[in-house]
Enzyme design. Structure first.
Site, PDB file in Angstrom:
ATOM      1  N   LYS A   1      -3.231   7.413   4.919  1.00 60.56           N
ATOM      2  CA  LYS A   1      -4.522   7.380   5.621  1.00 60.56           C
ATOM      3  C   LYS A   1      -5.716   7.184   4.693  1.00 60.56           C
ATOM      4  O   LYS A   1      -6.726   6.623   5.094  1.00 60.56           O
ATOM      5  CB  LYS A   1      -4.692   8.637   6.463  1.00 60.56           C
ATOM      6  CG  LYS A   1      -3.768   8.632   7.669  1.00 60.56           C
ATOM      7  CD  LYS A   1      -4.253   9.592   8.725  1.00 60.56           C
ATOM      8  CE  LYS A   1      -3.391   9.515   9.980  1.00 60.56           C
ATOM      9  NZ  LYS A   1      -2.102  10.197   9.796  1.00 60.56           N
TER      10      LYS A   1
ATOM     11  N   GLU B   1     -11.986  11.633  14.063  1.00 57.79           N
ATOM     12  CA  GLU B   1     -11.079  12.468  14.840  1.00 57.79           C
ATOM     13  C   GLU B   1      -9.840  12.710  13.988  1.00 57.79           C
ATOM     14  O   GLU B   1      -9.563  11.934  13.070  1.00 57.79           O
ATOM     15  CB  GLU B   1     -10.682  11.751  16.130  1.00 57.79           C
ATOM     16  CG  GLU B   1      -9.495  10.782  16.028  1.00 57.79           C
ATOM     17  CD  GLU B   1      -9.708   9.606  15.083  1.00 57.79           C
ATOM     18  OE1 GLU B   1     -10.860   9.226  14.855  1.00 57.79           O
ATOM     19  OE2 GLU B   1      -8.699   9.077  14.565  1.00 57.79           O
TER      20      GLU B   1
ATOM     21  N   SER C   1       5.365   7.209   4.929  1.00 58.58           N
ATOM     22  CA  SER C   1       3.913   7.266   5.176  1.00 58.58           C
ATOM     23  C   SER C   1       3.231   8.489   4.575  1.00 58.58           C
ATOM     24  O   SER C   1       2.046   8.445   4.261  1.00 58.58           O
ATOM     25  CB  SER C   1       3.638   7.191   6.681  1.00 58.58           C
ATOM     26  OG  SER C   1       4.344   8.198   7.375  1.00 58.58           O
TER      27      SER C   1
HETATM   28  C1  LIG Z   1      -1.135  10.116  10.825  1.00 57.07           C
HETATM   29  C2  LIG Z   1       0.174   9.884  10.260  1.00 57.07           C
HETATM   30  C3  LIG Z   1       1.088   8.998  10.843  1.00 57.07           C
HETATM   31  C4  LIG Z   1       0.817   8.300  12.145  1.00 57.07           C
HETATM   32  O1  LIG Z   1      -0.253   7.434  12.139  1.00 57.07           O
HETATM   33  P1  LIG Z   1      -0.071   5.866  12.148  1.00 57.07           P
HETATM   34  O2  LIG Z   1      -1.426   5.360  12.443  1.00 57.07           O
HETATM   35  O3  LIG Z   1       0.927   5.529  13.220  1.00 57.07           O
HETATM   36  O4  LIG Z   1       0.411   5.471  10.818  1.00 57.07           O
HETATM   37  C5  LIG Z   1       2.287   8.765  10.214  1.00 57.07           C
HETATM   38  N1  LIG Z   1       2.603   9.398   9.074  1.00 57.07           N
HETATM   39  C6  LIG Z   1       1.760  10.268   8.495  1.00 57.07           C
HETATM   40  C7  LIG Z   1       2.187  10.931   7.226  1.00 57.07           C
HETATM   41  C8  LIG Z   1       0.530  10.539   9.055  1.00 57.07           C
HETATM   42  O5  LIG Z   1      -0.292  11.405   8.469  1.00 57.07           O
END
Ligand SMILES: *Cc1c(COP(=O)(O)O)cnc(C)c1O
Length: 387
Positions: free
Chosen positions: A91, A113, A372
């Site tokens: 993010k 948000e 992610s």
């Molecule tokens: C917020 C988050 C997601 C989901 O958000 P996307 O916009 O779908 O990427 C996925 N993995 C992590 C670690 C997150 O913090």
């Protein structure tokens, strides 16, 4: 949102667009035109690249998960290590890009948000770095599930507003942030955390997250001398997935696989609808109200999904599957034990699917899993689920 106007920009097939009241249309169009002005400006890009390197710690590795590959057999599994970024997830790539844009636009205040808290932390972090005050809206239930992240945001100087309306989740936090933007549009920049929302956010967030696939493509060509068979990424709003896919969309031989939680399957079970200012596949009940969702991963617990994913699904270019919370919980433990990497519960959904997929593919196939985020934020929750 009463008087709705439709902007032609920002469509992905029949999805996307901007369905917002007139008082929101003006600030959003302004953000769109400024984004288009700066996105190819060498000075702006130089600044963005500088912070990605010096502050986020990019480029991050593309790690071969050798133990996991040996254990399950079939395709080689690589992990794109967004978990190693500063603040522990993908993010920050987007938060940083949008905040540098806000600064160029002369904005004095940032709002955002957050669901899991990760986007709030990323926004509070980037705000602290550029010295802008920020207010983070978070559903009351989420503030309780992610109390440590709330404290983290406060440490970073953010004001966290717990939204005690509706089900007290991400959806309500988004509504509150839009209301703030309408009220304070002159000096405020709304920093959306996923590839969702009205134009220009889906396009802008994709742009800032594309660094993931820009790096992974270069890295896999160096390591394997060929493109991967498949990219696997979890999809909540879809920002890490669209960033992980972006540079491969034209490489038709690369399978693009989005993994949704079975408990919030917007693409698999949603219907086309306008929700929170954009048209996409959305989970609605018989009355057209958002359906309650119940993913163990707060970051995936959302009724909507980025419009480009609905589009990639409709054309067949993207494949969308689900993994259950149970499967994700198992993958969370497996990756921790086998590789010494604790993944976020969100990312664990992608890991779970990749482990299944690997067994269906051959040994010379290659899968890239977009990891992610890291799972430190989830350890308390997993403790409660397992003990
Ligand atoms: C917020 C988050 C997601 C989901 O958000 P996307 O916009 O779908 O990427 C996925 N993995 C992590 C670690 C997150 O913090």
């Amino acid at each position: 949102m009463s008087r709705e106007s439709v902007v032609e920009q920002g469509y992905f097939g029949e999805f996307g667009g901007s369905f917002v009241p007139d008082e929101l249309k003006r600030p959003l169009d302004k953000i769109g035109s400024e984004f288009h002005k700066y996105k190819d400006d060498p000075k702006f890009l130089e600044e963005y690249r500088y912070y990605l390197k010096e502050y986020v710690g990019r480029e991050n590795p593309l790690t071969l998960a050798k133990n996991l590959t040996d254990k399950i057999g079939g395709a080689k599994i690589y992990l794109k290590r967004e978990d190693l970024n500063h603040t522990g997830a993908h993010k920050i790539n987007n938060a940083l890009g949008q905040i540098l844009l806000a600064k160029r636009m002369g904005k004095k205040r940032i709002i955002a948000e957050t669901g899991a808290g990760q986007h709030g932390v990323a926004t509070a972090t980037a705000s602290a770095m550029v010295g802008l005050p920020c207010t983070i809206y978070m559903g009351k239930v989420d503030t309780e599930r992610q109390a440590l992240n709330v404290f983290r945001m406060e440490l970073l100087g953010a004001e966290v507003v717990a939204v005690n309306k509706g089900r007290g989740r991400l959806k309500e936090a988004v509504d509150e942030a839009f209301a703030d933007l309408v009220a304070n549009q002159e000096d405020t920049f709304y920093l959306i955390g996923s590839a969702v929302g009205p134009y220009p956010y889906p396009e802008m967030v994709k742009y800032f997250q594309s660094v993931i696939s820009e790096e992974s493509k270069k890295q896999i060509l160096e390591k394997e001398g060929k493109l991967p068979t498949a990219i696997v990424a979890c999809a909540g709003g879809g920002s890490n997935a669209i960033g992980a896919f972006a540079n491969y969309i034209d490489d038709k031989e690369v399978r693009l696989i989005g993994v949704e939680p079975a408990e919030a399957p917007s693409i698999s079970q949603g219907i086309p609808a306008v929700f929170q200012g954009y048209r996409s596949l959305t989970l609605l009940d018989e009355n057209g109200d958002p359906k309650p969702t119940n993913s163990i991963a707060a970051g995936l617990d959302y009724q909507g999904v980025g419009p480009e994913h609905s589009y990639l699904n409709s054309t067949g270019r993207g494949e969308y599957v689900t993994a259950t919370g149970q499967e994700a919980l198992q993958a969370f433990q497996d990756l921790s034990k086998i590789e010494g990497i604790i993944p976020a519960l969100e990312s664990s959904h992608a890991v779970a699917h990749a482990m299944k997929l690997a067994t269906e593919l051959a040994e010379d196939d290659v899968i890239i899993v977009n990891l992610s985020g890291r799972g430190d934020k989830d350890v308390n929750q997993v403790y409660d689920m397992l003990k």
